[in-house]
Design a protein around this motif. Structure first.
Motif, short mmCIF file in Angstrom:
data_model
loop_
_atom_site.label_atom_id
_atom_site.label_comp_id
_atom_site.label_asym_id
_atom_site.label_seq_id
_atom_site.Cartn_x
_atom_site.Cartn_y
_atom_site.Cartn_z
N HIS A 121 28.20 -3.95 -19.67
CA HIS A 121 29.52 -4.26 -20.24
C HIS A 121 30.35 -3.00 -20.49
N GLN A 122 29.90 -1.87 -20.00
CA GLN A 122 30.59 -0.59 -20.18
C GLN A 122 31.20 -0.14 -18.85
N ILE A 123 32.44 0.32 -18.89
CA ILE A 123 33.09 0.83 -17.68
C ILE A 123 32.40 2.12 -17.25
N VAL A 124 32.06 2.18 -15.97
CA VAL A 124 31.52 3.40 -15.36
C VAL A 124 32.33 3.65 -14.11
N ASN A 125 32.82 4.87 -13.95
CA ASN A 125 33.59 5.30 -12.78
C ASN A 125 33.28 6.77 -12.58
N GLU A 126 32.14 7.05 -11.92
CA GLU A 126 31.72 8.44 -11.77
C GLU A 126 31.00 8.65 -10.44
N TYR A 127 31.09 9.86 -9.97
CA TYR A 127 30.40 10.23 -8.73
C TYR A 127 29.09 10.93 -9.06
N ARG A 128 28.06 10.55 -8.31
CA ARG A 128 26.76 11.22 -8.38
C ARG A 128 26.31 11.45 -6.94
N ASP A 129 26.10 12.68 -6.60
CA ASP A 129 25.66 13.03 -5.24
C ASP A 129 26.56 12.41 -4.17
N GLY A 130 27.88 12.41 -4.41
CA GLY A 130 28.83 11.92 -3.43
C GLY A 130 28.96 10.41 -3.37
N ILE A 131 28.30 9.69 -4.26
CA ILE A 131 28.36 8.22 -4.28
C ILE A 131 29.10 7.79 -5.54
N LEU A 132 30.04 6.85 -5.38
CA LEU A 132 30.76 6.32 -6.53
C LEU A 132 29.91 5.26 -7.22
N PHE A 133 29.59 5.48 -8.49
CA PHE A 133 28.91 4.51 -9.31
C PHE A 133 29.99 3.81 -10.13
N LEU A 134 30.03 2.48 -10.01
CA LEU A 134 31.15 1.73 -10.58
C LEU A 134 30.67 0.49 -11.32
N ASN A 135 31.08 0.39 -12.57
CA ASN A 135 30.90 -0.81 -13.37
C ASN A 135 32.28 -1.16 -13.91
N HIS B 188 16.82 4.73 -6.09
CA HIS B 188 17.60 3.62 -5.56
C HIS B 188 17.62 3.65 -4.03
N SER B 189 16.42 3.68 -3.43
CA SER B 189 16.29 3.76 -1.97
C SER B 189 16.85 2.52 -1.29
N SER B 190 16.80 1.35 -1.96
CA SER B 190 17.35 0.15 -1.33
C SER B 190 18.87 0.21 -1.25
N LEU B 191 19.45 1.21 -1.89
CA LEU B 191 20.90 1.36 -1.88
C LEU B 191 21.34 2.49 -0.95
N ASP B 192 20.40 3.01 -0.14
CA ASP B 192 20.73 4.09 0.79
C ASP B 192 21.85 3.67 1.72
N GLY B 193 22.74 4.59 1.99
CA GLY B 193 23.86 4.32 2.89
C GLY B 193 25.10 3.79 2.18
N ALA B 194 25.01 3.57 0.89
CA ALA B 194 26.15 3.05 0.14
C ALA B 194 27.09 4.18 -0.24
N GLY B 195 28.37 3.93 -0.11
CA GLY B 195 29.39 4.84 -0.62
C GLY B 195 29.75 4.49 -2.05
N VAL B 196 29.51 3.22 -2.41
CA VAL B 196 29.76 2.74 -3.76
C VAL B 196 28.54 1.96 -4.22
N ILE B 197 28.10 2.21 -5.43
CA ILE B 197 27.07 1.40 -6.06
C ILE B 197 27.74 0.67 -7.22
N LEU B 198 27.86 -0.64 -7.06
CA LEU B 198 28.56 -1.49 -8.01
C LEU B 198 27.56 -2.28 -8.83
N PHE B 199 27.77 -2.29 -10.14
CA PHE B 199 26.86 -3.02 -11.01
C PHE B 199 27.62 -3.51 -12.24
N GLY B 200 26.95 -4.34 -13.01
CA GLY B 200 27.49 -4.87 -14.26
C GLY B 200 26.48 -4.65 -15.37
N HIS B 201 26.17 -5.71 -16.10
CA HIS B 201 25.11 -5.80 -17.09
C HIS B 201 25.37 -5.05 -18.40
#
Length: 168
Positions: free
Chosen positions: A125-139, A110-123
């Motif tokens: 339909h499942q809740i995601v709230n977890e940290y990976r390598d210091g980045i919050l992945f959120l659905n 996900h190089s196009s997402l470099d510099g993000a503190g949060v990566i927000l997505f949908g698609h």
């Protein structure tokens, strides 16, 4: 959130995804966001039809960032309601926080997402709230409730990355 929090740069963000034309839940979500006095609303796709987009626009009371999802087939009609709508990913800067928003979950690369503190997505339909390598992945899950039977939205505090999942 207090006025003092706002002065310190804290921003409360309302997140709604995968609304799939569920008008009652769009209205509930927007009413809740207004009660919570969110400063920004993010929608990572799958509004679906222009009539649902118009309802979202009618209840809009603050800036809204919105992108297309895979079920947004009436792109011309959606663009008439939201001229700013585009394909993701997009980077949204809120104070010191960069949020990368896409409809689809990020792959391993996900190089196009470099510099993000949060990566927000949908698609999914499942809740995601977890940290990976210091980045919050959120659905935020689905606001429609069609797939999982659980209609949810999320409130995000930008300074602490505190998440509140709200059932509609």
């Amino acid at each position: 959130m207090t006025d003092n929090d706002r002065m310190l740069g804290t921003m409360l963000v309302g997140i709604i995804s995968d609304s799939h034309d569920h008008l009652d839940n769009i209205e509930r979500a927007m009413q809740r966001f207004e009660r919570e006095e969110v400063s920004r609303i993010l929608h990572p796709g799958d509004i679906v039809a222009p009539f649902a987009a118009r309802l979202l626009q009618e209840h809009r009371f603050c800036p809204l960032d919105i992108i297309y999802g895979n079920n947004d087939g009436e792109r011309d009609g959606l663009a008439e309601v939201f001229p700013e709508i585009c394909d993701g990913p997009v980077m949204i800067q809120l104070g010191d926080l960069n949020i990368a928003m896409d409809h689809y979950p990020p792959g391993d690369q996900h190089s196009s997402l470099d510099g993000a503190g949060v990566i927000l997505f949908g698609h999914t339909h499942q809740i995601v709230n977890e940290y990976r390598d210091g980045i919050l992945f959120l659905n935020p899950g689905e606001s429609c409730g069609w797939v999982t039977g659980k209609a949810t939205i999320v409130l995000l505090e930008t300074d602490t990355l505190k998440i509140e999942v709200i059932a509609l």
